[in-house]
Scaffold this motif. Structure first.
Motif, short mmCIF file in Angstrom:
data_model
loop_
_atom_site.label_atom_id
_atom_site.label_comp_id
_atom_site.label_asym_id
_atom_site.label_seq_id
_atom_site.Cartn_x
_atom_site.Cartn_y
_atom_site.Cartn_z
N MET A 149 30.41 41.49 36.49
CA MET A 149 31.46 40.51 36.25
C MET A 149 31.21 39.75 34.96
N ASP A 150 32.28 39.15 34.44
CA ASP A 150 32.19 38.24 33.31
C ASP A 150 31.69 36.89 33.83
N ILE A 151 31.71 35.85 33.01
CA ILE A 151 31.28 34.52 33.44
C ILE A 151 32.19 34.04 34.56
N VAL A 152 31.60 33.62 35.69
CA VAL A 152 32.36 33.18 36.86
C VAL A 152 33.06 31.86 36.54
N SER A 153 34.37 31.79 36.86
CA SER A 153 35.16 30.59 36.57
C SER A 153 35.79 29.98 37.82
N ALA A 154 35.79 30.71 38.95
CA ALA A 154 36.38 30.20 40.19
C ALA A 154 35.71 30.88 41.37
N ILE A 155 35.59 30.14 42.49
CA ILE A 155 34.99 30.70 43.70
C ILE A 155 35.59 30.00 44.91
N GLU A 156 35.87 30.76 45.97
CA GLU A 156 36.53 30.17 47.13
C GLU A 156 36.26 31.01 48.39
N PHE A 157 35.82 30.32 49.47
CA PHE A 157 35.71 30.94 50.78
C PHE A 157 37.07 30.93 51.47
N ASP A 158 37.28 31.90 52.38
CA ASP A 158 38.45 31.79 53.25
C ASP A 158 38.11 30.83 54.38
N GLU A 159 39.08 30.52 55.27
CA GLU A 159 38.88 29.50 56.28
C GLU A 159 37.82 29.88 57.32
N ASP A 202 36.65 35.48 37.44
CA ASP A 202 35.87 35.35 36.21
C ASP A 202 36.77 35.11 35.00
N ARG A 203 36.15 34.94 33.85
CA ARG A 203 36.89 34.66 32.63
C ARG A 203 37.66 35.87 32.12
N GLY A 204 37.36 37.04 32.64
CA GLY A 204 38.08 38.25 32.25
C GLY A 204 39.32 38.50 33.09
N GLY A 205 39.68 37.57 33.98
CA GLY A 205 40.87 37.71 34.79
C GLY A 205 40.70 38.54 36.05
N ARG A 206 39.47 38.91 36.37
CA ARG A 206 39.23 39.72 37.55
C ARG A 206 38.87 38.86 38.76
N VAL A 207 39.17 39.41 39.93
CA VAL A 207 38.79 38.78 41.20
C VAL A 207 38.01 39.80 42.01
N VAL A 208 36.82 39.40 42.46
CA VAL A 208 36.00 40.25 43.31
C VAL A 208 35.86 39.56 44.66
N VAL A 209 36.13 40.30 45.73
CA VAL A 209 36.07 39.76 47.09
C VAL A 209 34.87 40.35 47.81
N PHE A 210 34.10 39.49 48.49
CA PHE A 210 32.94 39.91 49.27
C PHE A 210 33.18 39.60 50.74
N GLU A 211 32.63 40.44 51.61
CA GLU A 211 32.72 40.24 53.06
C GLU A 211 31.34 40.01 53.61
N GLN A 212 31.23 39.06 54.55
CA GLN A 212 29.94 38.73 55.12
C GLN A 212 29.44 39.86 56.01
N ASP A 213 28.19 40.23 55.82
CA ASP A 213 27.54 41.28 56.60
C ASP A 213 26.17 40.76 57.01
#
Length: 232
Positions: A1-11, A20-31
């Motif tokens: 990823m590029d430099i992280v600019s936003a981060i958010e958990f779901d409810e 990130d600053r490159g306009g991408r969104v990466v989603v992670f799931e808890q395991d």
């Protein structure tokens, strides 16, 4: 990823979205005790405003998860000017097998080989902010949300992308008299008629949408002093 600019958990805390600053969104799931990769998509691309001769960065400013009502996930993402609603859903990849020639009437068979997470853009909320968007906040009613820039806060219906309502406007008639800007805005987590916004003066204003369509007259005013927080 590029430099992280936003981060958010779901409810639930089971999913984490990172922009990130490159306009991408990466989603992670808890395991178990870790988070594993779930999906990735390009949310925003760089744009150019020809009327203002201004380049608009693709950098993700904020991400907000919508309340989940089915097997799909919905997210709001925004850069400086444009908000987008994204849908994440599982798609099965199917393979068609052609039977061998046997002289009898046979049909191809379809089998599911694997599944993947697909991101699709459902709505684009644009052309409503003259200044950089710094906040988006979903309402507890699940139907509306607010977006805030330096001088205005707009109210949106999540199903209608062509129209928004301006509910706060602190832009002075003469910009030389500008003394503060909006820094953040958020809905109350339970009461759908209440929202707050903060300013560069260190103040926080509580507003009730039931009182006025344009919430320039706040219900409560909180000023952050050096020693304590004073309520007016």
């Amino acid at each position: 990823m590029d430099i992280v600019s936003a981060i958010e958990f779901d409810e639930t805390g089971d999913f984490l979205a990172v922009g990130d600053r490159g306009g991408r969104v990466v989603v992670f799931e808890q395991d178990a005790n870790d988070y594993k990769f779930y999906a990735e998509f390009q949310s925003h691309e760089p744009e150019f405003d020809y009327l203002k001769s201004l380049e608009i960065e693709e950098k993700i400013n904020k991400i907000k998860w919508c309340k989940r009502t089915n097997d799909s996930h919905f997210l709001l993402t925004t850069n400086d000017k444009t908000i987008k609603l994204w849908k994440l859903c599982k798609k099965n990849i199917k393979q068609v097998s052609t039977p061998e020639a046997s002289g009898k009437l046979t049909f191809p068979s379809v089998t599911t080989t694997e599944s993947t997470i697909v991101a699709s853009s459902k709505k684009v909320f644009a052309n409503a902010h003259a200044y950089h968007i710094n906040s988006i906040s979903l309402n507890s009613d699940g139907e509306t949300y607010i977006s805030a820039d330096d001088l205005r806060i707009n109210l949106w219906n999540i199903e209608i992308s062509e129209q928004s309502f301006n509910i706060v406007d602190i832009k002075p008639a003469n910009m030389e008299e500008l003394s503060e800007v909006i820094t953040s805005a958020a809905f109350h987590p339970k009461h759908c008629n209440l929202f707050m916004y903060s300013s560069s003066k260190g103040s926080i204003k509580l507003n009730d949408t039931r009182q006025n369509a344009l919430c320039d007259q706040h219900s409560k005013y909180f000023e952050i002093g050096r020693a304590s927080c004073r309520e007016r």
